[in-house]
Design a protein around this motif. Structure first.
Motif, PDB file in Angstrom:
ATOM      1  N   LEU B 185       0.855  -1.171   0.000  1.00 23.82           N
ATOM      2  CA  LEU B 185       0.000   0.000   0.000  1.00 23.82           C
ATOM      3  C   LEU B 185       0.902   1.235   0.000  1.00 23.82           C
ATOM      4  O   LEU B 185       1.720   1.410   0.889  1.00 23.82           O
ATOM      5  CB  LEU B 185      -0.878   0.000   1.262  1.00 23.82           C
ATOM      6  N   GLY B 186       0.733   2.030  -1.056  1.00 21.52           N
ATOM      7  CA  GLY B 186       1.465   3.291  -1.105  1.00 21.52           C
ATOM      8  C   GLY B 186       0.459   4.403  -1.241  1.00 21.52           C
ATOM      9  O   GLY B 186      -0.732   4.192  -1.002  1.00 21.52           O
ATOM     10  N   SER B 187       0.904   5.580  -1.662  1.00 23.87           N
ATOM     11  CA  SER B 187      -0.092   6.637  -1.779  1.00 23.87           C
ATOM     12  C   SER B 187      -0.695   6.706  -3.179  1.00 23.87           C
ATOM     13  O   SER B 187      -1.508   7.574  -3.458  1.00 23.87           O
ATOM     14  CB  SER B 187       0.466   7.981  -1.344  1.00 23.87           C
ATOM     15  N   ARG B 188      -0.271   5.843  -4.056  1.00 28.06           N
ATOM     16  CA  ARG B 188      -0.970   5.677  -5.327  1.00 28.06           C
ATOM     17  C   ARG B 188      -0.754   4.243  -5.791  1.00 28.06           C
ATOM     18  O   ARG B 188      -0.051   3.493  -5.123  1.00 28.06           O
ATOM     19  CB  ARG B 188      -0.491   6.707  -6.351  1.00 28.06           C
ATOM     20  N   ARG B 189      -1.331   3.892  -6.950  1.00 29.23           N
ATOM     21  CA  ARG B 189      -1.300   2.479  -7.310  1.00 29.23           C
ATOM     22  C   ARG B 189       0.047   1.997  -7.821  1.00 29.23           C
ATOM     23  O   ARG B 189       0.412   0.846  -7.641  1.00 29.23           O
ATOM     24  CB  ARG B 189      -2.381   2.192  -8.348  1.00 29.23           C
ATOM     25  N   ALA B 190       0.752   2.865  -8.533  1.00 28.48           N
ATOM     26  CA  ALA B 190       2.020   2.422  -9.110  1.00 28.48           C
ATOM     27  C   ALA B 190       3.081   3.491  -8.940  1.00 28.48           C
ATOM     28  O   ALA B 190       2.758   4.670  -8.829  1.00 28.48           O
ATOM     29  CB  ALA B 190       1.823   2.095 -10.596  1.00 28.48           C
ATOM     30  N   VAL B 191       4.326   3.072  -8.994  1.00 28.30           N
ATOM     31  CA  VAL B 191       5.484   3.930  -8.731  1.00 28.30           C
ATOM     32  C   VAL B 191       5.299   4.618  -7.382  1.00 28.30           C
ATOM     33  O   VAL B 191       5.162   5.824  -7.273  1.00 28.30           O
ATOM     34  CB  VAL B 191       5.718   4.982  -9.840  1.00 28.30           C
ATOM     35  N   THR B 192       5.296   3.796  -6.366  1.00 31.00           N
ATOM     36  CA  THR B 192       5.038   4.342  -5.041  1.00 31.00           C
ATOM     37  C   THR B 192       5.803   3.532  -4.013  1.00 31.00           C
ATOM     38  O   THR B 192       5.952   2.315  -4.154  1.00 31.00           O
ATOM     39  CB  THR B 192       3.518   4.335  -4.754  1.00 31.00           C
ATOM     40  N   LYS B 195       3.846   2.250   2.092  1.00 25.55           N
ATOM     41  CA  LYS B 195       3.558   2.715   3.449  1.00 25.55           C
ATOM     42  C   LYS B 195       3.357   1.488   4.340  1.00 25.55           C
ATOM     43  O   LYS B 195       3.481   1.557   5.548  1.00 25.55           O
ATOM     44  CB  LYS B 195       2.254   3.517   3.468  1.00 25.55           C
ATOM     45  N   TYR B 268      -3.438   5.926  10.805  1.00 22.76           N
ATOM     46  CA  TYR B 268      -3.758   5.453   9.467  1.00 22.76           C
ATOM     47  C   TYR B 268      -3.331   4.006   9.272  1.00 22.76           C
ATOM     48  O   TYR B 268      -4.114   3.162   8.843  1.00 22.76           O
ATOM     49  CB  TYR B 268      -3.084   6.342   8.415  1.00 22.76           C
ATOM     50  N   ALA B 272      -5.446   0.875   7.903  1.00 24.07           N
ATOM     51  CA  ALA B 272      -5.235   0.487   6.509  1.00 24.07           C
ATOM     52  C   ALA B 272      -4.698  -0.930   6.386  1.00 24.07           C
ATOM     53  O   ALA B 272      -4.967  -1.629   5.407  1.00 24.07           O
ATOM     54  CB  ALA B 272      -4.290   1.480   5.834  1.00 24.07           C
ATOM     55  N   LEU B 276      -5.407  -4.138   3.692  1.00 28.81           N
ATOM     56  CA  LEU B 276      -4.319  -4.807   2.984  1.00 28.81           C
ATOM     57  C   LEU B 276      -4.307  -6.300   3.322  1.00 28.81           C
ATOM     58  O   LEU B 276      -4.062  -7.149   2.462  1.00 28.81           O
ATOM     59  CB  LEU B 276      -2.999  -4.139   3.390  1.00 28.81           C
TER      60      LEU B 276
END
Ligand SMILES: Cc1cc2nc3c(=O)[nH]c(=O)nc-3n(C[C@H](O)[C@H](O)[C@H](O)COP(=O)(O)OP(=O)(O)OC[C@H]3O[C@@H](n4cnc5c(N)ncnc54)[C@H](O)[C@@H]3O)c2cc1C
Lengths: 750, 285
Positions: B185-192, B195, B268, B272, B276
């Motif tokens: 889990l990052g802050s967007r779907r790809a190239v992240t 977290k 968070y 989250a 996941l």
């Protein structure tokens, strides 16, 4: 293809597309001059304090270092990076070349000029600065309440305004009152090309500056006034630009680079890196807006009262103008009997606010459109239906500016968009109950077409026909990457009925091209484009006159078609442009050229209505925009593909504005996301397929009816996305951006 | 930075020779997707760089005696496209596919991901869950094998000596009755950057619908990835049903709360990770 046009309305690649993809186009970064020096900045590491001591002894030992600059050896003089014309109102000169009292993390403390960038960087890192720290005011609340600490001599209130128009209507019907508060955040422009500038002061006393700017004449004004030079001895050349979005609109680095060039007597290049672009240049300002509306139970707006507070950052710059512009948008969009807007810009010890795509419209329209959804919800009305009752109609009067909104087709945008998006069915479908919630949202936006009604708006061009029948259009253009040069060529080509490839169009150079205040304010296609059209028409008349003389026929008998002049009805009696040009020059000693100055006569609204569908993961808070439709009232698309591209790019920016982009500053005043690793733009995998629907009419004064698109396209996007999220979750979120953290907290607290 | 020496060995014996010159301020360079950025940002300025990109002998994936052998300089693209990896260590395929962008996957290597020792490095919890051993060689050609947990000692810190280099990752293949997955889990779907990330390996008994030999690798919580033995114990031998998914989610949330109390990101992350965990569980079935 549009009916009746040969070139206008088709799609043409940008004139420099091939050069861009092959790397043949040279940007400032690539430019080399003999004996060029490279400059590197040293920025403040504290948000507020006095520079007590600057020790450059270690830095000076780095081989290649030529000179180190700071407030110790630079003039005390201040400038305003937003000044376009001499004596411009609301332009307080409060920016020094180097600060003695630093006012934000990222303020300019020193710069090194060296024979290589590596040496300049190495030396900048070796400068020791001792600060005496002062208390830092990081929010507008703190800055307004703290009376002891003054960021600027006059205190922390940078500017105030009040607009109050119309009258409180007699309320025949029962009304409701709705109040909201929206916080929009600081964002970075995110142009791929970092800021760059080159300058050289030659021994004849002439200063030449190469810069990817949006306004060479403004740069010239600032430089000439700052250094006490004659306007004729300052030459500013616009060079290729890798995006601006308003970030390069102000004249940030030209004075500094010119100063270093004058001092070292060598050409100097200043090139920033991404961190510097984020923390040192300008940001879209954070704005808090409270809105209160009174609306009849049947959904008619009666009163709209807004109060906005804009975070100006550490000095004035463009903040007064930007702040006042917050009050100039809503009455272009809605019919409001009584509109009142108070607001202020406040200094804080944070990165300076500046121009950004949409100039106050995205900020105030987001707040307005998020509010409108709340009103609709309170009225238990469909938000589209509610808006339809209140939007402006063509040729309404904008009460604030006392100007016609022109052929405003926002209602048509909303109606046709709602139909194409299947709004009704989708809105009533429900958002689902599981982990993933779906919602849709709509938002309307208004923006302007130039400066008419408030500021200089004229432009001069010269067009000439060469002996082979090709053309040169000499214009002060500043293509920021959206195809301005190409569009002007298309307009002139349509008038002269020649292949646009036969027309070479220039960009701005104060020494060689005519006056133009700059390519911003959504004035380019509407006004500069109209100038291109009239200039071409003037030249066309001249061509016809010359042809009449050669053909011994009255001008009235002649028509232009496909690069030739024909005598009406007699196909064989014709002259090609080449023949006319040759003959005119050789036999009549006449040069076929036309000079023209165009003054804008009007300033209608441009409109966009946008529709978003989102899917929110209620377990991780991640939001995906799954479908998007952007409708634009653009008057007339000159270069269709580029117009659509403007919308698609704008939607990418607007989604980021709604969901993730923010220049965050921590409690110590330090920007935390100072790189693209931490400052996330929306990337391709997260982009929906953006549909674009263009509404075209010819009711205004732009060339072939064209109106602005580059800014309006970015105005309603964020609100559409936020409204969709609120629809999905049944929330009224308005604290931007809607990050996963905030969404999860909202889901939990519901 | 001007005086950096770069050595470009072409094979293992040249690499050993090069390592003889290594000193505390030298650096191994593989794909450079971490190191070059660090150098540009002045976070590190080595005086000697040993570039592994020419050592072809370190780019391979082999299946030998029940183990996957992956050369340290193998790129994520090669790993993600490798059939042996997909068959025997699916979670590593999934992790490799989720790292960065195409450009990063074409350059970045598995050895670099370990060597960089980022708390958010995506292959690290995976290799922990797969119980991988890391083979390390020094300038004398001496080879030793370590657990990932021994090799990585903190955020950005390894126990490697300056003349040591990772040469291989050795993964015991998962039997046919194993299932594995990786989620991030990052802050967007790809190239992240993660977290949170989870690697999950279980042995599944389809007759009884139970799981055993559960291995949970967690990353981006605290300074270093780890195996969550507590949660593994709770899950071992349990019925693989929706209830267990819920248990996994709640218990991982508990782990997060214990791992980073008071941390800004806690409110968070503790929520989250449940989502996941459900994603991971859904991937297993
Ligand atoms: C845009 C971008 C996106 C990214 N996305 C992700 C992502 O999603 N997930 C993720 O985990 N990482 C990500 N990264 C980080 C990076 O790509 C990975 O950590 C990658 O595995 C590094 O490998 P490399 O070969 O490029 O290492 P290098 O940069 O060459 O080296 C990294 C470190 O490891 C050391 N090293 C390298 N090889 C060895 C070896 N064989 N023996 C000993 N030490 C060695 C180096 O000395 C250095 O300290 C991203 C990076 C970028 C720039």
């Amino acid at each position: 293809m549009s009916k009746g046009f040969k070139y206008v309305g088709n799609t043409f690649p940008c004139s420099d597309a091939a050069r861009k993809v092959t790397g043949d186009l040279l940007y400032g970064t690539d430019m080399k001059l003999p004996h060029l020096l490279h400059a590197k900045l040293l920025l403040s590491s504290i948000p507020h304090g006095i520079v007590k001591r600057i020790d450059t002894s270690r830095a000076e030992k780095v081989p290649g270092v030529i000179k180190i600059f700071s407030h110790l050896n630079a003039p005390d003089k201040m400038f305003n990076s937003f000044r376009i014309i001499p004596g411009q109102e609301l332009c307080i000169e409060d920016e020094p070349l180097f600060s003695r009292r630093v006012k934000y993390v990222g303020d300019r403390v020193a710069a090194v000029a060296a024979t290589s960038l590596a040496a300049a960087r190495e030396a900048a890192a070796l400068i020791d600065v001792e600060y005496e720290e002062l208390p830092a005011l990081l929010t507008t609340e703190e800055a307004l309440s703290n009376k002891e600490v003054k960021i600027q001599p006059g205190g922390n209130l940078a500017h105030e305004y009040e607009v109050d128009v119309g009258e409180v209507p007699f309320k025949a019907e029962e009304c409701i009152t709705v109040e909201s508060e929206t916080q929009t955040q600081r964002t970075h422009h995110g142009a791929l090309e970092p800021h760059v500038c080159l300058a050289y002061y030659d021994c004849s006393g002439k200063l030449t500056v190469w810069t990817p700017t949006q306004g060479v004449f403004g740069v010239r004004t600032v430089l000439a006034e700052f250094f006490g030079l004659s306007y004729s001895k300052v030459r500013v050349i616009k060079i290729p630009m890798g995006g601006s979005f308003g970030g390069k609109q102000e004249f940030l680095f030209e004075p500094l680079t010119a100063f270093m060039a004058m001092e070292t007597k060598r050409p100097v290049k200043l090139l920033l890196d991404r961190e510097e672009c984020i923390i040192h240049t300008r940001v879209r300002p954070a704005v808090k807006t409270k809105i209160k509306t009174v609306v009849t139970k049947s959904g008619k707006l009666q009163e709209f009262t807004a109060d906005s507070t804009l975070d100006a950052g550490a000095f004035s710059g463009s903040a007064p103008d930007y702040t006042s512009s917050l009050a100039l948008k809503v009455t272009k969009l809605y019919r409001i009997p009584h509109y009142k807007h108070t607001g202020r810009a406040v200094y804080t010890n944070t990165v300076k606010s500046g121009g950004a795509r949409g100039w106050a419209a995205p900020e105030i329209i987001t707040a307005t459109e998020v509010h409108m959804d709340q009103v609709a919800r309170k009225l238990k009305m469909d938000p589209v239906e509610f808006r339809l009752q209140n939007l402006v109609h063509p040729y309404d009067l904008d009460l604030v500016l006392n100007l016609s909104v022109g052929d405003a087709r926002v209602i048509e945008c909303l109606e046709r968009g709602a139909e194409a998006f299947h709004w009704k069915e989708r809105y009533n479908q429900g958002m689902g109950r599981g982990r993933y919630r779906r919602g849709i949202g709509a938002a309307c936006g208004a923006h302007k077409n130039g400066m008419y009604g408030g500021f200089v708006d004229c432009t001069s061009m010269v067009m000439k026909m060469n002996e082979d029948g090709s053309f040169n259009l000499n214009a002060s253009l500043h293509d920021v990457g959206c195809g301005t040069v190409t569009a002007m060529g298309i307009i002139a080509a349509e008038v002269l009925d020649v292949d646009p490839n036969l027309i070479t169009v220039t960009e701005a150079d104060t020494e060689l091209t005519g006056y133009d205040p700059g390519c911003y304010g959504s004035r380019v296609i509407y006004n500069v484009g109209a100038c291109a059209k009239e200039t071409a028409e003037k030249l066309k008349e001249k061509i016809l006159e010359c042809a009449a003389f050669i053909l011994h026929k009255p001008k009235e008998y002649l028509i232009i078609e496909n690069g030739s002049v024909f005598v009406k009805g007699t196909e064989y009696l014709s002259l090609t442009y080449k023949e006319i040009a040759e003959k005119t020059l050789q036999e009549n000693y006449t040069d076929l050229s036309a000079a023209h100055t165009y003054y804008s006569p009007s300033n209608p609204g441009s409109y966009s209505v946008q529709f978003a569908e989102v899917e929110v993961d209620t377990e991780t808070g991640l939001t995906r925009v799954t479908d998007f439709l952007a409708v634009g009232d653009v008057g007339r698309a000159i270069n269709r593909g580029m117009v659509e591209g403007q919308f698609q790019g704008a939607v990418q920016m607007g989604i980021g504005y709604a969901l993730c982009e923010e220049v965050k500053i921590d409690e110590q005043g330090k920007p935390v996301n100072n790189s693209f690793k931490k400052y996330h733009l929306v990337n391709a995998p997260d982009m929906p397929d953006v549909q674009v629907l263009l509404i075209e009419h010819e009711g205004d004064d732009g060339p072939f009816g064209a109106k602005s698109v580059g800014e309006i396209s970015a105005v309603p996007t964020a609100a559409a996305v936020i409204n969709a999220v609120n629809h999905a979750l049944g929330t009224s979120l308005s604290d931007m951006p809607l990050t996963p953290e905030k969404l999860l907290a909202a889901v939990k607290n519901r | 930075m001007g005086n950096t020496v770069v050595l470009t060995p072409d094979n293992l014996s040249e690499l050993r020779e090069a390592l003889k010159q290594a000193a505390p301020n030298s650096k191994i360079l593989a794909g450079g997707t971490d190191l070059v950025l660090a150098m540009h940002e002045n976070r590190c300025s080595p005086d000697l760089i040993i570039d592994l990109s020419g050592v072809k002998e370190l780019k391979y994936v082999r299946l030998e005696d029940g183990h996957l052998h992956i050369g340290a300089v193998t790129t994520f693209t090669q790993i993600k496209e490798n059939e042996f990896v997909r068959k025997h260590a699916l979670c590593l395929t999934e992790a490799a596919a989720l790292i960065g962008s195409n450009q990063i996957r074409n350059a970045g290597t598995i050895g670099g991901n370990i060597g960089n020792a980022s708390p958010a490095g995506d292959t690290i919890p995976v290799l922990m869950a797969l119980e991988a051993r890391i083979r390390v060689m020094d300038s004398l050609g001496q080879v030793e094998e370590k657990d990932v947990d021994e090799l990585i000692v903190g955020s950005g810190k390894t126990s490697l000596k300056c003349d040591q280099v990772i040469t291989e990752v050795i993964i015991p293949v998962l039997g046919d009755d194993y299932r594995s997955t990786f989620v991030k889990l990052g802050s967007r779907r790809a190239v992240t950057i993660s977290k949170l990330n989870i690697a999950l390996v279980v042995k599944y008994n389809h007759v009884l619908n139970t799981i055993s030999d559960v291995r949970v690798g967690l990353g981006a919580i605290g300074v270093k990835a780890f195996r969550d033995r507590r949660v593994e114990e709770i899950l071992n031998g349990q019925q693989a049903d929706d209830h267990l998914a819920q248990v996994l989610a709640e218990e991982l949330s508990m782990t997060v709360q214990k791992a980073i109390p008071g941390r800004y990101s806690l409110p968070y992350k503790k929520e989250a990770i449940k989502g996941l965990a459900h994603d991971a569980w859904a991937n297993l079935s």
